[in-house]
Design a protein around this motif. Structure first.
Motif, short mmCIF file in Angstrom:
data_model
loop_
_atom_site.label_atom_id
_atom_site.label_comp_id
_atom_site.label_asym_id
_atom_site.label_seq_id
_atom_site.Cartn_x
_atom_site.Cartn_y
_atom_site.Cartn_z
N MET A 1 0.83 -1.15 0.00
CA MET A 1 0.00 0.00 0.00
C MET A 1 0.89 1.23 0.00
N ASP A 2 0.52 2.10 -0.81
CA ASP A 2 1.35 3.30 -0.83
C ASP A 2 0.75 4.36 0.07
N SER A 3 1.39 5.46 0.22
CA SER A 3 1.01 6.48 1.18
C SER A 3 -0.30 7.17 0.81
N GLU A 4 -0.59 7.23 -0.45
CA GLU A 4 -1.84 7.86 -0.87
C GLU A 4 -3.02 7.00 -0.46
N GLN A 5 -2.91 5.74 -0.58
CA GLN A 5 -4.00 4.85 -0.19
C GLN A 5 -4.20 4.89 1.33
N ILE A 6 -3.10 4.89 2.05
CA ILE A 6 -3.19 4.93 3.50
C ILE A 6 -3.84 6.26 3.92
N SER A 7 -3.46 7.34 3.29
CA SER A 7 -4.03 8.65 3.59
C SER A 7 -5.52 8.65 3.29
N ALA A 8 -5.93 8.04 2.18
CA ALA A 8 -7.34 7.97 1.81
C ALA A 8 -8.10 7.13 2.82
N LEU A 9 -7.52 6.03 3.31
CA LEU A 9 -8.18 5.19 4.31
C LEU A 9 -8.35 5.95 5.62
N TYR A 10 -7.30 6.70 6.04
CA TYR A 10 -7.42 7.51 7.25
C TYR A 10 -8.55 8.55 7.10
N GLN A 11 -8.58 9.18 5.93
CA GLN A 11 -9.63 10.19 5.71
C GLN A 11 -11.01 9.53 5.73
N LEU A 12 -11.14 8.37 5.13
CA LEU A 12 -12.41 7.64 5.09
C LEU A 12 -12.79 7.21 6.51
N GLY A 13 -11.84 6.74 7.28
CA GLY A 13 -12.10 6.33 8.66
C GLY A 13 -12.51 7.52 9.52
N GLY A 14 -11.81 8.64 9.32
CA GLY A 14 -12.17 9.84 10.07
C GLY A 14 -13.56 10.31 9.75
N ALA A 15 -13.91 10.29 8.46
CA ALA A 15 -15.25 10.70 8.05
C ALA A 15 -16.30 9.76 8.63
N ALA A 16 -16.02 8.47 8.62
CA ALA A 16 -16.95 7.48 9.17
C ALA A 16 -17.12 7.71 10.67
N ALA A 17 -16.02 8.03 11.36
CA ALA A 17 -16.09 8.28 12.80
C ALA A 17 -16.93 9.52 13.09
N VAL A 18 -16.75 10.56 12.32
CA VAL A 18 -17.53 11.78 12.50
C VAL A 18 -19.01 11.50 12.27
N ILE A 19 -19.31 10.73 11.24
CA ILE A 19 -20.71 10.41 10.92
C ILE A 19 -21.33 9.58 12.04
N ILE A 20 -20.58 8.58 12.55
CA ILE A 20 -21.09 7.70 13.60
C ILE A 20 -21.32 8.50 14.89
N VAL A 21 -20.34 9.34 15.27
CA VAL A 21 -20.48 10.14 16.49
C VAL A 21 -21.63 11.13 16.33
N GLY A 22 -21.76 11.77 15.16
CA GLY A 22 -22.86 12.71 14.91
C GLY A 22 -24.21 12.01 14.98
N ALA A 23 -24.27 10.81 14.39
CA ALA A 23 -25.52 10.05 14.43
C ALA A 23 -25.86 9.67 15.87
N PHE A 24 -24.85 9.26 16.65
CA PHE A 24 -25.08 8.88 18.04
C PHE A 24 -25.66 10.06 18.83
N PHE A 25 -25.01 11.25 18.69
CA PHE A 25 -25.52 12.43 19.41
C PHE A 25 -26.89 12.86 18.88
N GLY A 26 -27.11 12.72 17.60
CA GLY A 26 -28.41 13.07 17.03
C GLY A 26 -29.52 12.17 17.55
N ILE A 27 -29.23 10.88 17.64
CA ILE A 27 -30.23 9.93 18.16
C ILE A 27 -30.50 10.23 19.64
N GLN A 28 -29.45 10.52 20.39
CA GLN A 28 -29.63 10.86 21.80
C GLN A 28 -30.49 12.12 21.95
#
Length: 126
Positions: A1-28
Motif C-alpha cells: 500500500m502506498d502512502s496515498e491509499q493509506i491517507s485515503a483510508l485515514y480520511q475515510l475512517g475519520g469521516a466514518a467516525a464523525v458520521i457515527i459520532v454525529g448520528a449517536f448524538f443526534g439519536i440521543q
C-alpha cells in the motif's frame, strides 16, 4: 500500500467516525426530546379576572343586544296575538253585518203586514 491509499483510508475512517459520532448524538437528542415531550405537562389555561375596557364594553353591548332581542320577541308575540284578535273581531263584525242585513231585509218584507196589522188594531179600537 502506498502512502496515498493509506491517507485515503485515514480520511475515510475519520469521516466514518464523525458520521457515527454525529448520528449517536443526534439519536440521543431525539430520544431526550421525545422523553421531555412525554413528561412535560400539558398546556394549562388559567382563568384571569383581568377586565379591560373592551371587555366591559362588549359585555354591556351583549347585555343590551340580549335585552333588545327579548323585547323584540315579546313584541312579535303580542303583535301576533293582536293580529289574531283583529281577525276574530273582523270576522265577528262581518257576521253581525250580515245578520243585520238579513234582519233589515225581513223587516222590509213584513213592513206592509205590520201596517195592515196596525190599521186593524186602530179599527178595532183596542
Amino acid at each position: 500500500m502506498d502512502s496515498e491509499q493509506i491517507s485515503a483510508l485515514y480520511q475515510l475512517g475519520g469521516a466514518a467516525a464523525v458520521i457515527i459520532v454525529g448520528a449517536f448524538f443526534g439519536i440521543q437528542w431525539v430520544v431526550r426530546t421525545v422523553q421531555a415531550m412525554k413528561t412535560s405537562p400539558s398546556v394549562k389555561t388559567e382563568k384571569t379576572t383581568i377586565i379591560t375596557g373592551d371587555t366591559v364594553a362588549m359585555d354591556r353591548l351583549a347585555g343590551t343586544i340580549e335585552a333588545s332581542n327579548t323585547i323584540l320577541t315579546e313584541n312579535n308575540v303580542l303583535r301576533r296575538e293582536e293580529h289574531a284578535d283583529r281577525s276574530m273581531m273582523r270576522k265577528a263584525l262581518e257576521e253581525n253585518t250580515e245578520a243585520l242585513e238579513r234582519a233589515t231585509a225581513v223587516l222590509q218584507d213584513i213592513r206592509p203586514e205590520i201596517r195592515e196589522l196596525t190599521r186593524e188594531i186602530v179599527r178595532s179600537g183596542k
